[in-house]
Design a protein around this motif. Structure first.
Motif, PDB file in Angstrom:
ATOM      1  N   GLY A  96     -19.880   7.061 -18.735  1.00  0.00           N
ATOM      2  CA  GLY A  96     -21.051   6.877 -18.722  1.00  0.00           C
ATOM      3  C   GLY A  96     -21.894   6.894 -19.797  1.00  0.00           C
ATOM      4  N   MET A  97     -21.919   8.018 -21.104  1.00  0.00           N
ATOM      5  CA  MET A  97     -22.446   7.971 -21.901  1.00  0.00           C
ATOM      6  C   MET A  97     -22.188   6.507 -22.921  1.00  0.00           C
ATOM      7  SD  MET A  97     -22.485  11.802 -22.739  1.00  0.00           S
ATOM      8  CE  MET A  97     -23.039  11.525 -24.160  1.00  0.00           C
ATOM      9  N   ASP A  98     -20.931   5.660 -23.015  1.00  0.00           N
ATOM     10  CA  ASP A  98     -21.063   4.203 -23.316  1.00  0.00           C
ATOM     11  C   ASP A  98     -22.272   3.621 -23.351  1.00  0.00           C
ATOM     12  OD1 ASP A  98     -20.564   1.362 -23.905  1.00  0.00           O
ATOM     13  OD2 ASP A  98     -18.621   2.428 -24.508  1.00  0.00           O
ATOM     14  N   SER A  99     -22.799   2.596 -23.275  1.00  0.00           N
ATOM     15  CA  SER A  99     -24.481   2.521 -23.429  1.00  0.00           C
ATOM     16  C   SER A  99     -24.184   1.474 -22.147  1.00  0.00           C
ATOM     17  CB  SER A  99     -25.511   2.348 -24.175  1.00  0.00           C
ATOM     18  OG  SER A  99     -24.795   1.442 -24.802  1.00  0.00           O
ATOM     19  N   SER A 130     -24.382   5.039 -16.831  1.00  0.00           N
ATOM     20  CA  SER A 130     -24.606   6.397 -15.750  1.00  0.00           C
ATOM     21  C   SER A 130     -24.315   6.368 -14.770  1.00  0.00           C
ATOM     22  CB  SER A 130     -24.329   7.586 -16.706  1.00  0.00           C
ATOM     23  OG  SER A 130     -25.987   7.738 -16.322  1.00  0.00           O
ATOM     24  N   LYS A 131     -24.596   5.473 -14.201  1.00  0.00           N
ATOM     25  CA  LYS A 131     -25.688   5.448 -12.564  1.00  0.00           C
ATOM     26  C   LYS A 131     -24.092   4.718 -12.094  1.00  0.00           C
ATOM     27  CE  LYS A 131     -30.166   4.864 -13.027  1.00  0.00           C
ATOM     28  NZ  LYS A 131     -31.327   3.918 -13.400  1.00  0.00           N
TER      29      LYS A 131
END
Ligand code: NAD
Ligand code: UDX
Length: 463
Positions: A257-260, A264-265
């Protein structure tokens, strides 16, 4: 064209909150929400706004402010249609339970009834807005009914799908990511689009109001729900692999989720998604794809549902297996029955299917949900028609207090992520249960280490 009178047909989870917010934000527009269901309208008019039929944080306050000023709830459908310049159709579009497309296609009978009623009543030009989620090209059918059965007046059809999620309906409506309005590119179509844009522009910045052609708007709604549900099925698929390999799905979700590009949602592994929309809309998408002969497209999206059904079954199987392969005559306590927190809606809730599986194994289900009545739980189970009404009655016990519900239970299963569950005295619950005491956290809301240190045999999803 300036809109001063709106009618909304359908006072449900979408019509009620959506119109309440429009009325609150546009005090100069008279908004009348109509429904055939007399009890529902009576409840919307309850002098105590805490008793309105839909629970959504912040909603009763908005209704208290606007109701009687410019927000009205009524069963006088024809009068409201006659008076309004704009008519929103917010009726239900459930999956068909009969005939062609049974179990897949959207049932459009309520939509057609609305169109016929509007055609019959309208004596002046009207804008008709599809607020319900509809198969792509439904506007064409509505237009045909209106033009062929109407009184010769002009109708403009707009598609304005609703993206609110239950439990956060009010904040979603007040701060939408976008408003989508689809309409015809004729001068009359553009005039109608602009009139609706002006309504939303009372509180939504214009750069968030997207206008498209009608078909793109209709299809975007189905696509948005399919993509959202697909993320859940994707992470749920990974959750089983995590359980087999020793990886932890929450850690995996955080890492990806930290991969833009991923974001993350909507990456919370769970017992499976529920609610009245995801399954219905994906099945509808699958049906549409099939009807155009697009087998691979249909199969691709159907897998999202197959994975979700599997995840629910996997959860009940895990309960049975962990409890030494038998739950017969054991008390299993469910904390939560609603399909997500902060709503009293139970449509397609995972809890229903898990309970059904466990009752098949002759377990007794004790349930506590802060907002759901036993009648509703039994209705949900009876709707499946797995067994007699009497059998369901004897197998489900509802409690008004979670601690009472857990007393003497062999296992507690968390089916809804209500915040209050995390604040419970879990030591007290453990002490009151049969030993060994099992805790199945279908929402991963509790701290596994803490629960294990109390003595629970704890099983989350994906770890
Ligand atoms: P709902 O069942 O809560 O409400 C629909 C209401 O329409 C009912 O009260 C019913 O009595 C009334 N109705 C049906 N036919 C009628 C008629 N001919 N005249 C007057 N009233 C009539 O449904 P909902 O959850 O509000 O969903 C409505 C639509 O919005 C669906 O198409 C759904 O897919 C879509 N949607 C729902 C959500 C959600 O979160 N629930 C979100 C976005 C979109
Ligand atoms: C959904 C869409 O989010 C909304 O935009 C659309 O208008 C209607 O359908 P809703 O079904 O009300 O809204 O709630 P949502 O928050 O999407 O949750 C649906 C289900 O997915 C719930 O059962 C929820 O618990 C589950 N879920 C959600 C997960 O299991 N994991 C997640 O990461 C997110």
């Amino acid at each position: 064209m300036k809109i001063t009178k709106i009618c909304c047909i359908g006072a449900g989870y979408v019509g009620g909150p959506t119109m309440a917010v429009i009325a609150q934000k546009c005090p100069n527009i008279q908004v009348t929400v109509v429904d055939l269901n007399e009890q529902r309208i009576k409840d919307w008019n309850d002098p105590d706004t805490n008793n309105i039929p839909i629970y959504e944080p912040g909603l009763s306050e908005i209704v208290a402010e606007a109701r009687g000023r410019n927000l009205f709830f009524s069963t006088e459908v024809e009068k409201a249609i006659d008076e309004a310049q704009v008519i929103f159709i917010s009726v239900n579009t459930p999956t068909k339970t009969y005939g062609k497309g049974k179990g897949m296609a959207a049932d459009l009978k309520y939509i057609e009834l609305c169109a016929r009623q509007i055609a019959k009543v309208a004596k002046e030009n009207k804008i008709v807005v599809e607020k319900s989620t509809l198969p792509v090209r439904t506007a064409e059918a509505i237009k045909s009914i209106l033009d062929n059965t109407g009184n010769g007046v002009q109708f403009q059809i707009l598609s304005n799908p609703e993206f609110l999620a239950e439990g956060t309906a009010v904040t979603d409506l007040l701060n939408p990511d976008r408003i989508l309005i689809g309409g015809d590119s004729t001068p009359e179509g553009e005039e109608a689009i602009n009139a609706l844009v002006d309504v939303y522009a009372n509180w939504v910045s214009r750069d968030k109001i997207l206008t498209t052609n009608v078909w793109s708007s209709e299809l975007s709604k189905l696509t948005a729900n399919a993509f959202l549900a697909q993320r859940i099925s994707s992470i749920n698929a990974m959750s089983e692999l995590c359980e087999k390999t020793g990886a932890d799905v929450s850690e995996v979700a955080k890492a990806i989720g930290m991969d833009s590009r991923i974001g993350s949602k909507f990456l919370k592994a769970s017992v499976g998604f529920g609610g009245s929309c995801f399954q219905k809309d994906i099945l509808n998408l699958v049906y549409i794809a099939k009807s155009y002969g697009l087998t691979e497209v249909a199969d691709y999206w159907e897998q999202v549902i197959i994975m979700n059904d599997y995840q629910k079954r996997r959860f009940s199987n895990k309960i049975v297996q962990t409890l030494y392969n038998t739950v017969a005559d054991k008390k299993i306590t469910f904390l939560g029955w609603a399909f997500k927190k902060d709503t009293n809606d139970t449509r397609e809730s995972a809890a229903i299917y898990v309970a059904d599986d466990l009752i098949n194994e002759q377990a007794t289900i004790a349930v506590f949900d802060p907002k759901v009545s036993r009648d509703k739980m039994l209705n949900d189970l009876n709707y499946l028609q797995t067994r007699s009404v009497e059998d369901n009655n004897s197998k489900v016990v509802a409690f008004n207090d979670a601690y009472d519900a857990c007393k003497g239970a062999h296992a507690v299963a968390i089916l809804t992520e209500w915040d209050e569950f995390t604040a419970y005295d879990w030591q007290e619950i453990y002490d009151s249960m049969h030993k060994p005491a099992f805790l199945f956290d279908g929402r991963n809301i509790l701290n596994s280490k803490e629960m294990e240190s109390i003595g629970f045999i704890y099983k989350g999803i994906g770890s």
